[in-house]
Design an enzyme around this catalytic site. Structure first.
Site, PDB file in Angstrom:
ATOM      1  N   PHE A   1       0.866  -0.650   0.025  1.00 39.54           N
ATOM      2  CA  PHE A   1       0.173  -0.106   0.172  1.00 39.54           C
ATOM      3  C   PHE A   1       1.129   1.363  -0.482  1.00 39.54           C
ATOM      4  CE2 PHE A   1      -2.335  -3.503   2.063  1.00 39.54           C
ATOM      5  CZ  PHE A   1      -3.524  -3.524   1.482  1.00 39.54           C
ATOM      6  N   CYS A   2       0.641   1.907  -0.420  1.00 37.54           N
ATOM      7  CA  CYS A   2       0.571   3.728  -0.654  1.00 37.54           C
ATOM      8  C   CYS A   2       0.903   3.744   1.182  1.00 37.54           C
ATOM      9  CB  CYS A   2      -0.251   4.310  -0.920  1.00 37.54           C
ATOM     10  SG  CYS A   2       0.563   6.485  -0.751  1.00 37.54           S
TER      11      CYS A   2
END
Lengths: 80, 137
Positions: A16-17
């Site tokens: 994920f970011c």
């Protein structure tokens, strides 16, 4: 990206970011000047995030290509 | 001199800790000098090992709290401490502890996660942050 030799590639799908960006930074740091490295990201934001970092760090965005639906390979040349 | 981003980490809830660590990562990547000033509940959350059982959610987000925590676990999202550690690996990020909170709770630097580098007072923080952006979380 025919004809471009990728020295190292990391598949960051499922990360994920800002995970994929962190992966790109690590790859570039460990690369030699002249190498092209790539990250595959399934995170939509990476398509803006990673190029923004490449520009900031004054490296070269070699290209971006769709690998599968929703996954993009981003190529960066460590040019200095 | 590089640009600065300072985060006042007042909250100790998972949602705010994640926000702080993710913003810190982005700022570190974009070559900013990042300082996190951990105070009150933000500092409680940095006590050694606290992250393991921290499932606290901000009051204003509590309607989504259980769902949020469940999704983080199901999708194996990295916890905020890992995110913060990787921000420190790739850039210039410092975590500083608020002296007042340390005194009130009788906490010593060695009681905190090793990512906390030093104890400072508010004036030091304000002075250091004065020519950059400040985010309060």
């Amino acid at each position: 990206m025919d004809g471009i030799k990728i020295t190292k590639e990391s598949d960051a799908r499922g990360s994920f970011c800002p995970g994929p960006l962190m992966e790109m930074i690590r790859l570039v740091r460990s690369a030699k000047v002249g190498d092209v490295v790539a990250v595959i990201s399934g995170d939509e934001g990476s398509k803006k995030d990673i190029p923004a970092w490449i520009q900031k760090a004054r490296y070269e965005l070699v290209g971006m290509e769709e690998v599968t639906a929703g996954a993009t390979r981003i190529l960066c040349r460590k040019n200095h | 001199m590089s640009e600065k981003l300072s985060i006042v980490l007042f909250s100790g809830t998972v949602d705010k800790l994640m926000a702080a660590s993710i913003i810190a990562s982005g700022a570190a990547a974009m070559q900013k000098e990042v300082t996190i000033f951990a105070t009150f509940y933000g500092l409680f959350a940095l006590r050694k090992g606290d992250w393991k059982q921290n499932r606290r959610i901000s009051k204003d987000c509590e309607d989504y709290g259980a769902q949020f925590l469940q999704v983080l676990e199901a999708k194996k999202a990295p916890n905020w401490l890992e995110t913060l550690q990787s921000a420190m690996d790739i850039g210039n990020v410092k975590v500083k502890a608020c002296g007042l909170t340390m005194d009130l709770l009788s906490i010593k630097l060695e009681d905190l996660e090793p990512i906390v580098s030093e104890i400072v007072g508010v004036a030091h923080f304000v002075e250091e942050a004065s020519d950059g952006q400040i985010i309060f979380l």
